[in-house]
Design a protein around this motif. Structure first.
Motif, PDB file in Angstrom:
ATOM      1  N   THR A  59      31.441 -26.898  27.987  1.00  0.00           N
ATOM      2  CA  THR A  59      32.778 -27.051  28.574  1.00  0.00           C
ATOM      3  C   THR A  59      33.865 -26.666  27.573  1.00  0.00           C
ATOM      4  N   ARG A  60      33.636 -26.953  26.310  1.00  0.00           N
ATOM      5  CA  ARG A  60      34.601 -26.566  25.276  1.00  0.00           C
ATOM      6  C   ARG A  60      34.733 -25.041  25.211  1.00  0.00           C
ATOM      7  N   LEU A  61      33.601 -24.361  25.328  1.00  0.00           N
ATOM      8  CA  LEU A  61      33.610 -22.897  25.313  1.00  0.00           C
ATOM      9  C   LEU A  61      34.327 -22.344  26.538  1.00  0.00           C
ATOM     10  N   MET A  62      34.103 -22.948  27.706  1.00  0.00           N
ATOM     11  CA  MET A  62      34.772 -22.472  28.920  1.00  0.00           C
ATOM     12  C   MET A  62      36.285 -22.591  28.792  1.00  0.00           C
ATOM     13  N   ASN A  63      36.753 -23.710  28.253  1.00  0.00           N
ATOM     14  CA  ASN A  63      38.200 -23.899  28.064  1.00  0.00           C
ATOM     15  C   ASN A  63      38.800 -22.825  27.175  1.00  0.00           C
ATOM     16  N   GLY A  98      32.360 -16.343  28.257  1.00  0.00           N
ATOM     17  CA  GLY A  98      32.137 -17.766  28.061  1.00  0.00           C
ATOM     18  C   GLY A  98      32.509 -18.607  29.255  1.00  0.00           C
ATOM     19  N   ILE A  99      32.620 -17.996  30.440  1.00  0.00           N
ATOM     20  CA  ILE A  99      33.052 -18.759  31.616  1.00  0.00           C
ATOM     21  C   ILE A  99      31.940 -18.840  32.662  1.00  0.00           C
ATOM     22  N   PHE A 100      31.776 -17.808  33.488  1.00  0.00           N
ATOM     23  CA  PHE A 100      30.820 -17.922  34.590  1.00  0.00           C
ATOM     24  C   PHE A 100      29.374 -18.104  34.124  1.00  0.00           C
ATOM     25  N   PRO A 101      28.875 -17.302  33.150  1.00  0.00           N
ATOM     26  CA  PRO A 101      27.488 -17.532  32.712  1.00  0.00           C
ATOM     27  C   PRO A 101      27.270 -18.939  32.172  1.00  0.00           C
ATOM     28  N   VAL A 102      28.270 -19.476  31.488  1.00  0.00           N
ATOM     29  CA  VAL A 102      28.157 -20.837  30.977  1.00  0.00           C
ATOM     30  C   VAL A 102      28.141 -21.835  32.131  1.00  0.00           C
ATOM     31  N   GLY A 175      26.760 -30.312  28.146  1.00  0.00           N
ATOM     32  CA  GLY A 175      26.913 -29.358  27.056  1.00  0.00           C
ATOM     33  C   GLY A 175      27.467 -29.979  25.793  1.00  0.00           C
ATOM     34  N   LYS A 176      27.086 -31.232  25.515  1.00  0.00           N
ATOM     35  CA  LYS A 176      27.599 -31.923  24.328  1.00  0.00           C
ATOM     36  C   LYS A 176      27.244 -31.159  23.053  1.00  0.00           C
ATOM     37  N   ALA A 177      28.173 -31.099  22.134  1.00  0.00           N
ATOM     38  CA  ALA A 177      27.962 -30.339  20.904  1.00  0.00           C
ATOM     39  C   ALA A 177      26.844 -30.932  20.059  1.00  0.00           C
ATOM     40  N   LYS A 178      26.154 -30.070  19.310  1.00  0.00           N
ATOM     41  CA  LYS A 178      25.123 -30.502  18.380  1.00  0.00           C
ATOM     42  C   LYS A 178      25.201 -29.607  17.153  1.00  0.00           C
ATOM     43  N   PRO A 179      24.697 -30.068  16.010  1.00  0.00           N
ATOM     44  CA  PRO A 179      24.792 -29.276  14.779  1.00  0.00           C
ATOM     45  C   PRO A 179      24.134 -27.910  14.930  1.00  0.00           C
ATOM     46  N   PHE A 180      24.809 -26.898  14.414  1.00  0.00           N
ATOM     47  CA  PHE A 180      24.254 -25.543  14.502  1.00  0.00           C
ATOM     48  C   PHE A 180      23.088 -25.372  13.538  1.00  0.00           C
TER      49      PHE A 180
END
Length: 384
Positions: A59-63, A98-102, A175-180
């Motif tokens: 969701t962060r990426l979509m924004n 980073g919108i529709f595919p996500v 889609g909660k963030a996690k360490p890369f």
């Protein structure tokens, strides 16, 4: 709302390509390459964006992606030359992936595979509604206010949606963030290609993008050849394609319990094949609009089945799988206008659609033959 607003942009430029060419003093075929300027970077950035979504939050990426697309579109409304407009479309293309595919990846996270066909169909219906409205409104606004009015109007609506989404997505756990982790990211892509269906899915949508979506920037040019000069007519014809997809989305709950997936693929490919043949006849705009409804219905009947298989390629890196899918699809879309520009110039108006008919029929046959769902547990259905 985010998916809807983003898909407004995808077909909005096509109906006003002749107006952009006339205003900026360039050839129509050169102006049509604005489609490639958007889709090439869109395709190129997909693997990176899929990984970003998996690790830093979907969701962060979509924004962030919607905000960037809106900004470049509003600036584009004031572009005074073609190179600047191309540069802005390139930036928009980099971010739009980073919108529709996500969004589809989020559906894959939330919905089990046996119900995913309908769920993706619903999200697709929203996106296609944006396609239809974007194409039609673009043509009307183009006739009334010019192409700059198209950019400003759609960009302004996107800005409103971006502000709403910023607050609406806060607190969501999807889609909660996690360490890369570079090794985990590489393992994710390996898990995608470990499934033999990946090659079939990605190559199929690549050629779909070339022969089907590559023709859209030339719809206005084809109508000009038959004496139709209004941008609104081109918008209605292109909108018919999205309407066909909406009709499919609405009928999916019934189709998936009555028709096998293989039958859907073959029927969709056959419908798109017939539409290509009718397009080659270059009939009046209102007949072409009806043909494009069949075109969209057939395409999405086939494409939606492929997309469901893509969400099933891996359970741990679905964002990566969808990003590779979109990368292949939009690489084809970027090549498409170049291909059609050459083909129309050397073979005339009628031959390229006939080539497209043969290609889409072959894609349907290959997918129907090789795409099968794999069981992973007692709760996983075989698919429709």
């Amino acid at each position: 709302m985010v998916v809807f607003s983003s898909t407004l942009f995808s077909r909005a430029v096509d109906p006003v390509v002749p107006k952009i060419a006339a205003d900026l003093g360039i050839d129509v075929k050169t102006a049509a390459l604005l489609s490639s300027a958007f889709t090439f970077p869109y395709a190129f950035m997909q693997p990176a964006l899929g990984t970003i979504g998996d690790f830093f939050g979907k969701t962060r990426l979509m924004n962030a992606s919607l905000a960037a697309v809106v900004t470049t579109t509003l600036i584009g409304a004031f572009a005074s030359n073609f190179p600047l407009l191309v540069a802005l479309r390139i930036i928009a293309g980099v971010c739009a992936g980073g919108i529709f595919p996500v969004g589809v990846a989020i559906v894959g996270d939330l919905v089990p595979v046996h119900a995913r066909q309908v769920a993706i169909g619903r999200l697709l219906a929203i996106g296609l509604t944006g396609n239809v409205i974007g194409a039609v409104i673009s043509g009307v606004i183009g006739d009334l206010l010019g192409w700059r009015g198209v950019f400003f109007s759609i960009g302004g609506f996107g800005l409103l949606v971006a502000a709403i989404a910023f607050f609406a997505f806060r607190g969501m756990n999807v889609g909660k963030a996690k360490p890369f982790n570079l090794a985990a990211a590489a393992a994710g892509f390996q898990s995608v290609f470990a499934d033999p269906r990946a090659k079939v899915c990605f190559s199929s949508v690549f050629f779909e993008g070339i022969v089907i979506h590559g023709i859209f920037p030339y719809v206005a040019l084809l109508l000009l050849a038959s004496g139709q000069t209004h941008s609104s007519y081109a918008g209605i014809v292109i909108g018919g394609f999205g309407l066909g997809g909406i009709l499919l989305s609405l009928s999916l709950p019934v189709l998936v319990v009555r028709v096998t997936e293989r039958q859907l693929m073959l029927t969709g490919a056959a419908g798109a094949c017939v539409a290509f043949i009718l397009i080659s006849l270059n009939m009046s705009w209102y007949i072409q609009a009806a043909v494009f409804v069949l075109f969209g219905l057939g395409f999405y009947m086939l494409h939606n089945c492929i997309q469901v298989h893509v969400t099933d390629l891996t359970q741990t890196a679905r964002g990566a799988a969808l990003s590779m899918h979109s990368s292949a699809f939009f690489t084809g879309q970027a090549i498409g206008p170049v291909y059609y520009g050459y083909a129309f110039g050397h073979f005339g108006i009628g031959v390229p659609p006939l080539i497209g008919a043969a290609v889409i029929l072959a894609i349907g046959l290959v997918c129907a033959r090789f795409l099968r769902h794999r069981r992973r547990g007692p709760d996983l259905a075989e698919g429709p």
